[in-house]
Design an enzyme around this catalytic site. Sequence first.
Site, PDB file in Angstrom:
ATOM      1  N   HIS A  71     -17.686   3.735 -11.725  1.00 60.49           N
ATOM      2  CA  HIS A  71     -18.990   3.129 -11.420  1.00 60.49           C
ATOM      3  C   HIS A  71     -19.260   3.000  -9.928  1.00 60.49           C
ATOM      4  CE1 HIS A  71     -19.660   0.945 -15.537  1.00 60.49           C
ATOM      5  NE2 HIS A  71     -19.092   2.141 -15.695  1.00 60.49           N
ATOM      6  N   ARG A 103     -27.618   5.966 -11.934  1.00 64.65           N
ATOM      7  CA  ARG A 103     -27.764   4.547 -11.584  1.00 64.65           C
ATOM      8  C   ARG A 103     -26.652   4.099 -10.638  1.00 64.65           C
ATOM      9  NH1 ARG A 103     -25.193   4.629 -16.446  1.00 64.65           N
ATOM     10  NH2 ARG A 103     -23.737   2.969 -17.002  1.00 64.65           N
ATOM     11  N   HIS A 104     -25.479   4.692 -10.808  1.00 61.09           N
ATOM     12  CA  HIS A 104     -24.363   4.312  -9.934  1.00 61.09           C
ATOM     13  C   HIS A 104     -24.552   4.878  -8.529  1.00 61.09           C
ATOM     14  CE1 HIS A 104     -22.508   2.502 -13.317  1.00 61.09           C
ATOM     15  NE2 HIS A 104     -22.300   3.645 -13.960  1.00 61.09           N
ATOM     16  N   ASP A 128       0.443  -5.346   4.580  1.00 60.43           N
ATOM     17  CA  ASP A 128       1.041  -6.330   5.484  1.00 60.43           C
ATOM     18  C   ASP A 128       2.377  -6.757   4.863  1.00 60.43           C
ATOM     19  OD1 ASP A 128       0.519  -8.226   3.513  1.00 60.43           O
ATOM     20  OD2 ASP A 128      -0.728  -9.515   4.772  1.00 60.43           O
ATOM     21  N   HIS A 129       2.965  -7.802   5.404  1.00 59.05           N
ATOM     22  CA  HIS A 129       4.271  -8.268   4.913  1.00 59.05           C
ATOM     23  C   HIS A 129       4.211  -8.687   3.454  1.00 59.05           C
ATOM     24  CE1 HIS A 129       1.961 -11.522   6.649  1.00 59.05           C
ATOM     25  NE2 HIS A 129       2.605 -12.380   5.860  1.00 59.05           N
ATOM     26  N   CYS A 168      -1.706  -6.511   0.294  1.00 57.28           N
ATOM     27  CA  CYS A 168      -1.317  -7.704   1.053  1.00 57.28           C
ATOM     28  C   CYS A 168      -0.810  -8.709   0.030  1.00 57.28           C
ATOM     29  CB  CYS A 168      -2.461  -8.221   1.924  1.00 57.28           C
ATOM     30  SG  CYS A 168      -3.919  -8.832   1.047  1.00 57.28           S
ATOM     31  N   GLY A 169      -0.785  -9.985   0.376  1.00 63.06           N
ATOM     32  CA  GLY A 169      -0.265 -10.957  -0.582  1.00 63.06           C
ATOM     33  C   GLY A 169      -1.115 -11.050  -1.830  1.00 63.06           C
ATOM     34  N   THR A 170      -2.428 -11.065  -1.623  1.00 61.49           N
ATOM     35  CA  THR A 170      -3.363 -11.183  -2.752  1.00 61.49           C
ATOM     36  C   THR A 170      -4.191  -9.922  -2.997  1.00 61.49           C
ATOM     37  OG1 THR A 170      -5.051 -11.995  -1.251  1.00 61.49           O
ATOM     38  CG2 THR A 170      -3.678 -13.666  -2.347  1.00 61.49           C
ATOM     39  N   GLY A 171      -4.279  -9.064  -2.001  1.00 65.01           N
ATOM     40  CA  GLY A 171      -5.202  -7.923  -2.036  1.00 65.01           C
ATOM     41  C   GLY A 171      -6.578  -8.297  -1.509  1.00 65.01           C
ATOM     42  N   ILE A 172      -6.800  -9.573  -1.304  1.00 67.53           N
ATOM     43  CA  ILE A 172      -8.151 -10.032  -0.953  1.00 67.53           C
ATOM     44  C   ILE A 172      -8.459  -9.860   0.536  1.00 67.53           C
ATOM     45  CG2 ILE A 172      -9.732 -11.987  -0.910  1.00 67.53           C
ATOM     46  CD1 ILE A 172      -8.252 -13.070  -3.413  1.00 67.53           C
ATOM     47  N   GLY A 173      -7.601 -10.401   1.398  1.00 70.31           N
ATOM     48  CA  GLY A 173      -7.887 -10.325   2.833  1.00 70.31           C
ATOM     49  C   GLY A 173      -8.020  -8.889   3.303  1.00 70.31           C
TER      50      GLY A 173
END
Length: 145
Positions: A97, A132-133, A7-8, A64-69
């Site tokens: 992993h 396990r992974h 995004d921007h 994005c700004g944080t990578g979170i959204g």
Amino acid sequence: MIAIGCDHGGYELKLEIKKYLDDNGFEYIDFGTDSTASTDYTIYAKKVTDAILSGECDKGILLCGTGIGISMAANRRPGIRAAVCTDCFMAEATRSHNDANVVCMGGRVVGAGLAVKIVDTFLHTDFSNGERHIHRIAMIEEMNQ
Ligand code: RB5
């Protein structure tokens, strides 16, 4: 083939990462956005994950700004494992992993030099194939049932 989108808030960082991809011979498709004009990160999360889920691309980079959204949106798609990374340890661990297929970063969080190293680590680390992974990843997918 790599799918990249932002995004921007991630646009300037995307330019730096595309330069790294060009300089290192990686093939990619840029799904936008193409400016710093305000837009919705969900649009690009959808485009990039569509490209992975269709088989057109095998890995994605979302910014994005944080990578979170943008990671939250991407992770709504079954089969997508999107990881926000702020350092190279996270990038290596999430490939090894979690078999992450999308790396997410924030243009307001990481500088270009670190972001390029994170992408380099992400693209050059294979999944461990540890039993396990594999089991835990299967459990993640079961959560979509
Ligand atoms: C846009 O201002 C910002 O909210 C977005 O880029 C991202 O950080 C959301 O998680």
